[in-house]
Design a protein around this motif. Sequence first.
Motif, PDB file in Angstrom:
ATOM      1  N   VAL A 197       0.860  -1.178   0.000  1.00 56.68           N
ATOM      2  CA  VAL A 197       0.000   0.000   0.000  1.00 56.68           C
ATOM      3  C   VAL A 197       0.898   1.230   0.000  1.00 56.68           C
ATOM      4  CG1 VAL A 197      -1.813   1.282   1.201  1.00 56.68           C
ATOM      5  CG2 VAL A 197      -1.793  -1.224   1.280  1.00 56.68           C
ATOM      6  N   SER A 198       0.575   2.203  -0.852  1.00 57.50           N
ATOM      7  CA  SER A 198       1.394   3.407  -0.934  1.00 57.50           C
ATOM      8  C   SER A 198       0.504   4.620  -1.171  1.00 57.50           C
ATOM      9  CB  SER A 198       2.416   3.278  -2.067  1.00 57.50           C
ATOM     10  OG  SER A 198       3.322   4.352  -2.070  1.00 57.50           O
ATOM     11  N   GLY A 199       0.920   5.774  -0.641  1.00 58.53           N
ATOM     12  CA  GLY A 199       0.145   6.988  -0.844  1.00 58.53           C
ATOM     13  C   GLY A 199       1.025   8.216  -0.744  1.00 58.53           C
ATOM     14  N   HIS A 201      -1.647   7.181   8.453  1.00 60.18           N
ATOM     15  CA  HIS A 201      -1.147   6.727   9.743  1.00 60.18           C
ATOM     16  C   HIS A 201      -0.632   5.292   9.734  1.00 60.18           C
ATOM     17  CE1 HIS A 201      -4.759   4.504   9.798  1.00 60.18           C
ATOM     18  NE2 HIS A 201      -5.495   5.227  10.590  1.00 60.18           N
ATOM     19  N   ALA A 202      -0.645   4.585   8.639  1.00 60.29           N
ATOM     20  CA  ALA A 202      -0.092   3.230   8.477  1.00 60.29           C
ATOM     21  C   ALA A 202      -0.829   2.172   9.298  1.00 60.29           C
ATOM     22  CB  ALA A 202       1.411   3.192   8.815  1.00 60.29           C
ATOM     23  N   TYR A 203      -2.016   2.463   9.771  1.00 57.62           N
ATOM     24  CA  TYR A 203      -2.879   1.512  10.480  1.00 57.62           C
ATOM     25  C   TYR A 203      -2.209   0.868  11.702  1.00 57.62           C
ATOM     26  CZ  TYR A 203      -6.478   2.210   7.057  1.00 57.62           C
ATOM     27  OH  TYR A 203      -7.446   2.794   6.291  1.00 57.62           O
ATOM     28  N   PRO A 204      -1.914   1.682  12.711  1.00 52.72           N
ATOM     29  CA  PRO A 204      -1.385   1.139  13.968  1.00 52.72           C
ATOM     30  C   PRO A 204      -2.482   0.423  14.754  1.00 52.72           C
ATOM     31  CG  PRO A 204      -1.843   3.470  14.208  1.00 52.72           C
ATOM     32  CD  PRO A 204      -2.102   3.136  12.764  1.00 52.72           C
ATOM     33  N   ASN A 205      -2.058  -0.456  15.689  1.00 47.47           N
ATOM     34  CA  ASN A 205      -3.055  -1.182  16.483  1.00 47.47           C
ATOM     35  C   ASN A 205      -2.506  -1.526  17.868  1.00 47.47           C
ATOM     36  OD1 ASN A 205      -5.562  -2.403  16.968  1.00 47.47           O
ATOM     37  ND2 ASN A 205      -4.803  -4.408  16.356  1.00 47.47           N
ATOM     38  N   PHE A 253       2.725   7.933  14.554  1.00 49.99           N
ATOM     39  CA  PHE A 253       3.296   8.433  13.303  1.00 49.99           C
ATOM     40  C   PHE A 253       2.189   8.937  12.380  1.00 49.99           C
ATOM     41  CE2 PHE A 253       6.029   4.905  14.713  1.00 49.99           C
ATOM     42  CZ  PHE A 253       7.262   5.546  14.795  1.00 49.99           C
ATOM     43  N   PHE A 254       2.488  10.005  11.651  1.00 49.48           N
ATOM     44  CA  PHE A 254       1.656  10.468  10.537  1.00 49.48           C
ATOM     45  C   PHE A 254       2.580  10.868   9.399  1.00 49.48           C
ATOM     46  CE2 PHE A 254      -1.466  10.947  13.919  1.00 49.48           C
ATOM     47  CZ  PHE A 254      -2.640  10.521  13.304  1.00 49.48           C
ATOM     48  N   SER A 255       2.128  10.649   8.159  1.00 52.20           N
ATOM     49  CA  SER A 255       2.973  10.907   6.990  1.00 52.20           C
ATOM     50  C   SER A 255       2.155  11.565   5.884  1.00 52.20           C
ATOM     51  CB  SER A 255       3.567   9.598   6.460  1.00 52.20           C
ATOM     52  OG  SER A 255       4.212   8.856   7.476  1.00 52.20           O
ATOM     53  N   ASP A 256       2.845  12.338   5.039  1.00 42.74           N
ATOM     54  CA  ASP A 256       2.186  12.831   3.828  1.00 42.74           C
ATOM     55  C   ASP A 256       2.603  12.001   2.607  1.00 42.74           C
ATOM     56  OD1 ASP A 256       4.733  13.801   3.227  1.00 42.74           O
ATOM     57  OD2 ASP A 256       4.248  15.860   3.787  1.00 42.74           O
ATOM     58  N   LYS A 257       3.546  11.084   2.818  1.00 42.36           N
ATOM     59  CA  LYS A 257       3.862  10.063   1.813  1.00 42.36           C
ATOM     60  C   LYS A 257       4.361   8.839   2.568  1.00 42.36           C
ATOM     61  CE  LYS A 257       8.329  12.240   0.717  1.00 42.36           C
ATOM     62  NZ  LYS A 257       8.039  13.556   1.320  1.00 42.36           N
ATOM     63  N   PHE A 258       3.903   7.667   2.130  1.00 45.90           N
ATOM     64  CA  PHE A 258       4.271   6.454   2.846  1.00 45.90           C
ATOM     65  C   PHE A 258       4.103   5.238   1.946  1.00 45.90           C
ATOM     66  CE2 PHE A 258      -0.036   5.402   2.813  1.00 45.90           C
ATOM     67  CZ  PHE A 258      -0.293   4.210   3.489  1.00 45.90           C
ATOM     68  N   THR A 259       4.752   4.150   2.364  1.00 48.02           N
ATOM     69  CA  THR A 259       4.591   2.852   1.717  1.00 48.02           C
ATOM     70  C   THR A 259       4.662   1.775   2.795  1.00 48.02           C
ATOM     71  OG1 THR A 259       5.586   3.567  -0.375  1.00 48.02           O
ATOM     72  CG2 THR A 259       5.559   1.207   0.064  1.00 48.02           C
ATOM     73  N   THR A 260       3.763   0.814   2.732  1.00 49.19           N
ATOM     74  CA  THR A 260       3.820  -0.337   3.635  1.00 49.19           C
ATOM     75  C   THR A 260       3.835  -1.613   2.809  1.00 49.19           C
ATOM     76  OG1 THR A 260       1.412  -0.596   3.873  1.00 49.19           O
ATOM     77  CG2 THR A 260       2.509   0.919   5.397  1.00 49.19           C
ATOM     78  N   VAL A 261       4.592  -2.597   3.299  1.00 51.89           N
ATOM     79  CA  VAL A 261       4.637  -3.913   2.680  1.00 51.89           C
ATOM     80  C   VAL A 261       4.378  -4.936   3.775  1.00 51.89           C
ATOM     81  CG1 VAL A 261       6.006  -5.592   1.397  1.00 51.89           C
ATOM     82  CG2 VAL A 261       6.318  -3.153   0.964  1.00 51.89           C
TER      83      VAL A 261
END
Length: 424
Positions: A278-280, A293-297, A324-332
Motif C-alpha cells: 500500500v502506498s500513498g 497513519h499506516a494503520y497502527p493497532n 506516526f503520521f505521513s504525507d507520503k508512505f509505503t507499507t509492505v
Amino acid sequence: MSKHVTPILFFICAIFAQAQSSSENFLEPTQDSIKKREFIKHLGNGYMPTRYFNFDLRYLIKYNQYEGVRTGIGGVTNDAFSEKYRLNGYGVYGFRDHRFKYSAGGGFRVDKKTNTWINLSYTDDLQETGSTKFLTDGRFFQFFEPRLLNIDLFHKLITKSINLEHQLNPKLFTEAEFAVSNIDPTYNYGYVLSNNIIVNSFHLSTAKVSLQWNPFSKFETIKNELKETKKGYPQFTLQYTKSFKNVFKSDFNFSKLDFRTIYKIGNEDEGLSEITLVSGITNGNTPLTHLYHAYPNNITKEAILQRFSVAGLNSFETMYFNEFFSDKFTTVQLKHYLKPFNISEHYKPQVVLITRYAIGDIKKPELHQNVTFGSLKKGYTESGFEINKFLYGFGLSFTYRYGFYHLPEFSDNIAFKFTFNVSL
C-alpha cells in the motif's frame, strides 16, 4: 480496554450463532437448498435479508474509545424492491459521546450491462483521522472489527456526495465521487494556512476517481449480472483525490494518490503466501485528517498484558496509535499461512508467519498544531506469528518491533494479542 472486549465479543458471537441457528429453523428441509445457501451467503456478508429490505449487521453494535458502545440499525433495499432503484441508510448512537449519527442515500441504475449506477448520499458521522478508503472497495464486513476497539482519534464529518459506478469491462471497475464536507476534529487541533490563519474546523470540496483492476480473475454472467467466480492475483487498486480551494467554501487545495496491490500464491489448505503493498502521497496543504497513519493497532499502556487486545487483519500490531503520521508512505506486508494442522474435521488450527515494513515522511509537521507525532523516514519493521482458529475461532498473536524504531524498554516492543476468525 480489555474489560470491554469480552462482553462485546461475546454479544457479537452470540448474534452470529443465533443468526445461523435462525437460518436453519427459518428454512424447512424440504425447501430448495439453494435458498439456504443464499441466506447463509447474505449472513456472511453482514446482512439479515427480508422480503424487500436487507438489514445491515455492521451497525448493530460496535465499540471504540471515543463513542464507547455504538449501536443502531441500518440496511438497503434489495432486488425484490427494485432492480433499478435502491435506498440505503443507517442510524446509530454513541453512549459515551451522547450523539446520534446517521446516513441516508439512494441510487438508480443507468445501464444494467455495464452495472452503471448514480448514487446520492448525506452522512453525519465520525471518521478515523489518517485513514484512507478506496471507493471501489465496496462493502467489507467483519463480525468483529479488532482495530476499532482502540481508536480514539476521530473527526466529525458531515458530507453530501454524488457518486458514479461503472464497469468498463469485466476486469476493470471504476468509481467516481464529488463530495462537499464539513470537518470538525473531536480533539484539540489546528492547521496553519499559508496566510498564518489557524483553522480548527474546515470545509472540503473533493473529487475522487478510483480504479479496481483484477486482470487474472474470472467472471461469469449469472442471472443477467456479471459476477466474479474466481479471484485471480495480483489485483491492483488506484485512487486519485483532489481538493478544490474556494469551491463551495473549501479551505484546502491538495491532492492525493493512493495505490494498493495484493498478490497471493497457493491456497490456505496447502499453504498460502500473501503480499500486500500500500502506498500513498499527498501534495499541497493537507490537514491531519487526510494524512496517513499506516494503520497502527497498539494502545499506550506500560505492561504487555495491559495492552492485550485483538490483532487486526492488516495492521501494525506494535505501532502505537497516533505515533506516526505521513504525507507520503509505503507499507509492505508479507504473510505465509502454513498448512493447517488436520487434528479433526472441525478442528484445524493454522500458524501464520508475518513481517511488516513501513516507510514514510512529512514535509512540514509544524503546520499541525497541538498534536505530536513522529516520522517513518527511517523505516519501521515488525515480525511475528499467529496461531489462528485455536479454539472456537479464537487464536493468539505475537509480534516484535525491531530496527530503527526499536524502543529502549524491551517489553514496549512486544505485542501479545488474540485473534478472531469466523467464516460461513
